[in-house]
Design a protein around this motif. Structure first.
Motif, short mmCIF file in Angstrom:
data_model
loop_
_atom_site.label_atom_id
_atom_site.label_comp_id
_atom_site.label_asym_id
_atom_site.label_seq_id
_atom_site.Cartn_x
_atom_site.Cartn_y
_atom_site.Cartn_z
N LYS A 10 29.22 34.99 -31.91
CA LYS A 10 28.95 35.37 -33.30
C LYS A 10 29.08 34.19 -34.23
N THR A 11 29.91 33.22 -33.81
CA THR A 11 30.12 32.06 -34.67
C THR A 11 29.36 30.85 -34.16
N SER A 12 28.30 31.09 -33.41
CA SER A 12 27.53 29.96 -32.86
C SER A 12 26.78 29.23 -33.97
N GLU A 13 26.31 28.01 -33.65
CA GLU A 13 25.54 27.29 -34.66
C GLU A 13 24.07 27.62 -34.59
N ASN A 14 23.62 28.13 -33.47
CA ASN A 14 22.20 28.42 -33.30
C ASN A 14 21.86 29.72 -34.03
N PRO A 15 20.98 29.63 -35.04
CA PRO A 15 20.66 30.86 -35.81
C PRO A 15 20.05 31.95 -34.95
N GLN A 16 19.27 31.58 -33.92
CA GLN A 16 18.67 32.62 -33.10
C GLN A 16 19.74 33.38 -32.33
N ILE A 17 20.76 32.63 -31.85
CA ILE A 17 21.85 33.32 -31.17
C ILE A 17 22.54 34.28 -32.14
N LYS A 18 22.73 33.81 -33.37
CA LYS A 18 23.42 34.67 -34.34
C LYS A 18 22.59 35.91 -34.60
N ARG A 19 21.27 35.76 -34.63
CA ARG A 19 20.44 36.94 -34.84
C ARG A 19 20.57 37.89 -33.67
N LEU A 20 20.64 37.32 -32.45
CA LEU A 20 20.71 38.19 -31.27
C LEU A 20 22.01 38.97 -31.21
N VAL A 21 23.11 38.37 -31.74
CA VAL A 21 24.36 39.13 -31.70
C VAL A 21 24.63 39.84 -33.01
N GLY A 22 23.66 39.79 -33.90
CA GLY A 22 23.76 40.62 -35.09
C GLY A 22 24.59 40.08 -36.22
N SER A 23 25.06 38.82 -36.11
CA SER A 23 25.86 38.32 -37.23
C SER A 23 24.98 37.72 -38.30
N ASP B 201 21.29 50.43 -36.63
CA ASP B 201 22.23 49.57 -37.36
C ASP B 201 22.16 48.17 -36.77
N ASN B 202 22.86 47.19 -37.40
CA ASN B 202 22.63 45.81 -37.05
C ASN B 202 23.33 45.34 -35.78
N ASP B 203 24.21 46.18 -35.25
CA ASP B 203 24.91 45.76 -34.04
C ASP B 203 24.19 46.16 -32.77
N TRP B 204 22.95 46.65 -32.93
CA TRP B 204 22.24 47.21 -31.78
C TRP B 204 22.12 46.20 -30.64
N SER B 205 21.74 44.97 -30.94
CA SER B 205 21.53 44.00 -29.86
C SER B 205 22.86 43.55 -29.27
N LEU B 206 23.89 43.47 -30.12
CA LEU B 206 25.19 43.07 -29.60
C LEU B 206 25.68 44.07 -28.58
N GLY C 65 11.58 27.90 -14.34
CA GLY C 65 10.54 27.94 -13.32
C GLY C 65 9.97 29.32 -13.05
N GLY C 66 10.49 30.34 -13.73
CA GLY C 66 9.92 31.67 -13.52
C GLY C 66 8.92 31.99 -14.61
N ILE C 67 8.56 33.27 -14.72
CA ILE C 67 7.57 33.62 -15.75
C ILE C 67 8.12 34.57 -16.79
N LEU C 68 9.45 34.70 -16.91
CA LEU C 68 10.00 35.57 -17.95
C LEU C 68 9.98 34.83 -19.28
N TYR C 69 8.99 35.17 -20.12
CA TYR C 69 8.84 34.54 -21.44
C TYR C 69 8.60 35.67 -22.41
N VAL C 70 9.58 35.98 -23.27
CA VAL C 70 9.41 37.11 -24.18
C VAL C 70 9.32 36.62 -25.62
N PRO C 71 8.66 37.38 -26.50
CA PRO C 71 8.58 37.00 -27.90
C PRO C 71 9.98 36.96 -28.51
N PRO C 72 10.18 36.07 -29.52
CA PRO C 72 11.52 35.91 -30.08
C PRO C 72 11.91 37.09 -30.96
N ALA C 73 13.19 37.46 -30.93
CA ALA C 73 13.68 38.56 -31.75
C ALA C 73 14.07 38.00 -33.11
N ARG C 74 13.09 37.98 -33.99
CA ARG C 74 13.39 37.50 -35.34
C ARG C 74 12.39 38.09 -36.31
#
Lengths: 426, 381, 346
Positions: free
Chosen positions: C273-286, C297-302, C337-346
């Motif tokens: 939650k206190t990471s510097e990467n904004p995308q990580i923060k979005r993923l954990v809802g902070s 609610d905003n904690d859904w992904s967390l 090396g795999g093919i798991l590429y998903v659109p960003p959650a933002r």
């Protein structure tokens, strides 16, 4: 001097008869023993004969023996009745011998597999060491076969409900004469409601501190009984309405009843169940969801109601017109006439037919596997593919066969008894 | 008075219209939200799946309509074979049930009681999953009757190869027509002059000799293709050539025959017992042998009692053949209301067509039975 | 006077009905499925009848598998508890009709995404949680090591109503081999038929082959042939017509995959939650208001990451550690090396 012309008062004829008898018994026994040796001890005392004849030697010997025994009036009571029943001609002798040989061929291995070589003690697959049936498998899965996936701890609830329903059904026999008139009302309306309430609150649970068990977990033989019971008590009043409608004089009522009955009688039950599982939810407003078990009971009820309607119609037709005329001459209207005069008599006539329908219903319940409900046969199919218990499908089918056979046979015997009883009444 | 008759009818009509309207409206609304459309155009699309056993030429490139036809033919095949076998078996067992021979009588009633009280689905499962799975693999199978093999993969037997097969068929039809005419002629002759022709033997000889003639004069030839074992891999073998009957069909026919024959046997027994003793005694008193009594007096009358419930059993057998969906036999329900429905999603249309098909078959058989009943009834007068 | 009271009452009644109707319709615009799920208190999930690694129940009735985890993720997002799921085992035959009829709300049953299914059946595929392909299984003692060794007359067992049936036909036709298709409804019956020798080969998705092999009498007697004859992207399916619910399920799956991409696990999600990467923060809802856009609610992904784990944890737990398919193959992140590429959650 043919065998049939013995005049047994003459002593030399008696001697001839005795010789004939003894020879016959010897031949017959040789035939049977030869067959027995062939099959169970792999020895062949007639192996010097060409292959085709060798195959038939037991039969030939036994038939010759029976031919020799066939004395028309031998004077020995047992022999006479034996001859009359089994040995009336050569053709009959061949048939009888074939049946006896077939029994000798099939019965010992069957008994061996079923009882003598079977295992029943133990808990795991390894306990099945004999070459026979592995009844351990049945023992371990017994709860599942009886109660489906219903949690073990709650199974007492099913037992309690069944006993309660049986008690309510039997109570109808003990009412004082005052209430006898209301018996039909009790059976067609009150009893279904009481049973439904019992099942809803006790087996399904969810209130009064009982854990909720969803209908998908119900299964096994208890599900078979529940589905048959509910289908029967609901299809009975519906069938009655349809039968009356079919016989009515009003064209709209008559033809709609007729088309309804012919429709449900013309399609197989599996497509009806399939329709109830797949199509029926499309015909309801979006978001409503009716429980699978209820849908199945509704489908089977509608299906069986058409057959019941035909049975009841047969009973209505068998009543003499005089009953209708007499009741009408007393000033009874349509409904009074039917409720008080016609239906009580007609229903008495059709009880065997209703029993037949119930029998057919019980035999049709295994089809509910198409909607995903697992009654006895469904549970069997599930159990036989469990990785720990592969290879015991035969035991499962034999077990289910025995259960169904006992139930259906007793029911059909009971219905035959009822038929005799009600036949003498008229 | 008029109102009493009209009011219930109007109420019933309104009730029916309301229910149908409710269902139709809901169905339309639901289908709209899901983006489904109602139509039978999918029948022309290519099916893209193969069917294991088919009487007509079919593969995945044919349309769904043709797949429907394949399923229907498979259902009719099982139904017809089942009806023929069940009738034969039922008649034999029914007569045996009345035999004075104690053993035969008891065996017949044992058979009836045993197979009648076990559900048909259980019997089908038993034959398919338990009995036929215990058969040997092709390489271990023993030769039966000189050219047939009974294996876990099916029953392989010799297949006939015709040259000019149609000509043979034409001769066969010719033989049947001749037999019919001969029988009519013989009956008329008998009614006029009382002369009895050995109808049965002449008919049989006609039936055999005329088609055989086609071999001699019309260039028809028959050769057999025998199943030969071929190794496909180190451990699996198959048979080439010959004719193969899949085990699914065998299990289904076996179960249906054994089950339905019990009901037919009971009907036959009831029919024969329903003939008054007086008939048999009168026939015996004019000097007819027991065989003649059975053929000329008892059976015609018994048939009148036997036929209606037996026709019902035929109907039941046809409907019960839909249980093929439980084992992998490609009948109408499995092919059309199973695979086709899953691939196209058109549940309402497909289930509707399937039910309509079964209804048509039932109605056809009922009509046939009504016609037959009327025909015998007139003869009574 | 009475006449006016009557008219007034009917007017009030009419307005009340109209009002109720409109609010009903307005609320319905959101998502009927979401509303029903929140009302019921559990997510209705359709799964297989027992496929180890994907959806399988143990003796106590607990379901585990990667397909199961998709439903649990949705439950965690919508209801707050990943265990609030009711699982309905379905055969291949009834899976789509159970979905369209409303018996289940998510079908997570290793179902292949095809055009016909998307367009014709009234359902919508919302993503791929397992990239797979169809293969064949044969007995080791047959000596066959490649599909090129298949001979005419081979009998192949499979399930009714699957893409397998169609692909099988295409494959054998392209090779010019005549074959006998034997199609059952239940996977267990197919396995039993193949095991007993009725069929020479068993064909389905390779993951299914690997999983079903564990259920045979002698798993080591069978091998899966190396060839892959089709693409089988397996993923969750929902009913057509409920766009909000589609989005919820789609993005629940995407969050699981993206969480692994950024190294967020169920263990360190709270710390992130206190990471510097904004995308990580979005993923954990902070940071951000992503939850509100989905009606949650905003904690859904967390909650998804904490209660179910990221995609890698789910795969490892269900498929790798159980020995079914230790090698992730194409089911690996695109960065590895795999093919798991998903659109960003933002």
């Amino acid at each position: 001097m043919s065998i049939n012309n013995f005049d047994l008062l003459k002593s030399n004829h008696q001697k001839k008869r005795n010789i004939s008898l003894i020879l016959g018994v010897i031949f017959f026994s040789v035939g049977i023993i030869d067959f027995y040796l062939n099959n169970y001890f792999n020895t062949n005392i007639t192996s010097f004969l060409p292959r085709i004849i060798n195959f038939f030697t037991p039969l030939i010997f036994a038939v010759i023996g029976l031919h020799l025994i066939r004395i028309e009036f031998s004077g020995i009571k047992i022999l006479d009745s034996l001859n009359k029943n089994i040995n009336t001609s050569n053709f009959n002798a061949v048939l009888s011998t074939s049946i006896i040989l077939l029994i000798i061929f099939a019965l010992p291995p069957l008994l061996n597999w079923l009882i003598f070589d079977a295992n029943i003690a133990g808990d795991t697959k390894e306990a099945c060491t004999g070459g026979g049936a592995c009844w351990v498998y049945i023992k371990v899965w017994f709860n599942r076969f009886m109660y489906g996936m219903y949690p073990n701890a709650e199974q007492w609830r099913i037992n309690v409900t069944f006993i309660a329903v049986l008690a309510f059904m039997a109570a109808g026999f003990f009412v004082p004469a005052r209430f006898r008139n209301y018996l039909s009302f009790y059976y067609t309306i009150l009893l279904p409601i009481i049973s439904f309430i019992l099942i809803y609150y006790i087996i399904s649970g969810g209130s009064f501190g009982l854990v909720w068990v969803e209908t998908g977990a119900w299964g096994g033989l208890s599900l078979t009984f529940m589905v048959s019971f509910f289908s029967l008590i609901f299809c009975f009043p519906l069938g009655m309405m349809l039968a009356l409608g079919r016989r009515s004089n009003l064209p709209v009522v008559k033809y709609s009843s007729l088309s309804f009955i012919e429709f449900w009688r013309g399609v197989p039950l599996i497509t009806v169940l399939f329709m109830s599982a797949v199509m029926f939810p499309m015909f309801l407003p979006e978001g409503t969801y009716i429980d699978k078990l209820i849908r199945v009971v509704v489908a089977i009820t509608l299906f069986e109601a058409a057959y019941t309607a035909e049975v009841i119609r047969g009973g209505l037709q068998a009543l003499p017109r005089g009953q209708y005329d007499a009741a009408k001459s007393l000033g009874m209207g349509y409904w009074q006439l039917h409720i008080f005069v016609i239906l009580p008599q007609a229903l008495k006539l059709v009880i065997p037919g209703i029993a037949n329908t119930f029998l057919a219903l019980i035999k049709d319940t295994p089809l509910i596997f198409v909607v995903g409900l697992l009654e006895v046969v469904g549970m069997l199919n599930l159990a036989k593919t469990n990785p720990k218990w592969l290879g015991f499908s035969m035991e499962g089918y034999v077990f289910a066969g025995i259960i169904f056979w006992i139930i259906c046979f007793s029911m059909s015997k009971y219905s035959q008894k009822l038929e005799l009883k009600y036949k003498t009444d008229r | 008075m008029k109102i009493k008759k009209i009011l219930p009818q109007i109420l019933t009509l309104v009730f029916i219209v309301l229910i149908f309207g409710f269902f139709t409206m809901n169905a339309q609304e639901n289908m709209e939200t899901r983006g489904l459309d109602f139509g039978f155009g999918f029948l022309k699309e290519s099916a893209s799946f193969d069917i294991q056993f088919s009487l007509i030429d079919y593969d995945g490139s044919h349309s769904y309509a043709r797949a429907y036809l394949v399923g229907l033919l498979n259902t009719l095949l099982v139904a017809i074979i089942g009806i023929i076998l069940a009738t034969l078996l039922g008649a034999v067992v029914g007569v045996a049930r009345l035999s004075p021979n104690y053993l035969i009588r008891k065996t017949a009633s044992f058979y009836i009681e045993f197979f009648r009280n076990i559900p048909l689905l259980l019997q089908i499962f038993f034959w398919y999953f338990a009995a036929l799975r215990a058969l040997p693999m092709p390489e271990d199978a023993s030769l039966l009757f000189g050219s047939s093999f009974m294996t876990i993969k099916g029953f392989y037997t010799a297949a006939p190869i015709w040259t000019n097969g149609l000509v043979f068929f034409a001769f066969f039809i010719l033989a049947i027509i001749l037999i019919i005419f001969f029988n009519i002629y013989a009956k008329r002759k008998q009614e006029k002059e009382g002369k009895q022709f050995p109808k049965f033997y002449i008919s049989i000889s006609l039936l055999i000799t005329i088609p055989l003639l086609s071999f001699l004069i019309a260039g028809v030839d028959l050769s057999w293709s025998y199943p030969e074992i071929r190794q496909m891999s180190q451990s699996s073998y198959t048979f080439d050539g010959g004719f193969k009957i899949p085990p699914e069909l065998i299990a289904l026919t076996l179960a249906l025959t054994l089950y339905t024959a019990t009901f037919i046997a009971e009907n036959v027994r009831a029919g024969i017992q329903g003939i008054g003793k007086g008939q048999k005694e009168a026939a015996a008193s004019i000097g007819l042998s027991p065989n003649q009594v059975l053929k000329l007096v008892v059976m015609p009358q018994a048939l009148r009692i036997i036929i209606p419930p037996t026709t019902n059993q035929y109907l039941n057998l046809t409907k019960n053949s839909s249980l093929a969906a439980a084992i992998a036999y490609p009948d109408l329900v499995l092919v059309f209301a199973g695979t086709a429905m899953m691939q196209t999603g058109k549940a309402i249309e497909i289930v509707g067509i399937t039910m309509a098909t079964y209804l048509t078959i039932s109605l056809a058989i009922s009509l046939l039975m009504n016609w037959y009943n009327k025909r015998i009834a007139i003869q009574e007068k | 006077m009475f006449k006016y009271v009557k008219q007034l009452t009917s007017l009030v009644a009419m307005v009340a009905v109209l009002f109720a109707f409109t609010t009903e319709t307005m609320a319905a615009k959101k998502s009927k499925t979401l509303k029903n799920t929140q009302k019921k208190g559990f997510v209705r999930c359709g799964v297989s009848q027992g496929l180890p690694g994907f959806s399988n129940a143990d003796a106590a009735g607990n379901w585990t598998g990667v397909d199961v985890d998709v439903c649990r993720a949705v439950a965690a997002a919508v209801l707050g508890d990943a265990n609030k799921v009711k699982f309905t085992p379905l055969s291949a035959k009834e899976r789509f009709t159970a979905l369209t009829s409303g018996e289940i709300d998510i079908l997570s049953r290793n179902t292949t995404w095809t055009l016909t299914r998307d367009a014709d059946l009234g359902v919508t595929f919302v993503g791929v949680n397992f990239y797979d392909g169809q293969g064949f299984m044969v007995r080791k003692d047959s000596g066959i090591t490649s599909t090129s060794q298949f001979k005419n007359g081979i009998s192949a067992c499979t399930n009714i109503g699957t893409t397998t049936e169609l692909n099988m036909r295409d494959f054998f036709n392209s090779k010019g081999i005549s074959y006998e298709p034997v199609a059952f409804e239940k996977a267990d019956e197919v396995v039993a038929a193949y095991d007993s020798g009725r069929c020479d080969t068993y064909t389905t998705d390779k993951s299914g082959l690997a999983a079903q092999r564990t259920k045979m009498s002698n798993p080591d007697d069978h091998i899966v042939l190396p060839e892959t004859i089709s693409k089988e992207p397996l993923g969750p399916v929902v009913r057509q017509g409920d766009a909000v619910w589609e989005d919820i399920v789609r993005w629940s799956l995407n969050v699981m995959i993206e969480a692994e991409e950024y190294g967020i696990t169920s263990g360190n999600a709270d710390m992130m939650k206190t990471s510097e990467n904004p995308q990580i923060k979005r993923l954990v809802g902070s940071e951000g208001e992503l939850g509100g856009k989905l009606g949650l609610d905003n904690d859904w992904s967390l909650r998804i990451i904490k209660q179910v784990g990221n995609y890698g944890e789910s795969y490892k737990r269900n498929i790798a550690d159980t020995g079914i398919l230790p090698d992730r193959g194409p089911n690996q992140l695109w960065t590895k090396g795999g093919i798991l590429y998903v659109p960003p959650a933002r």
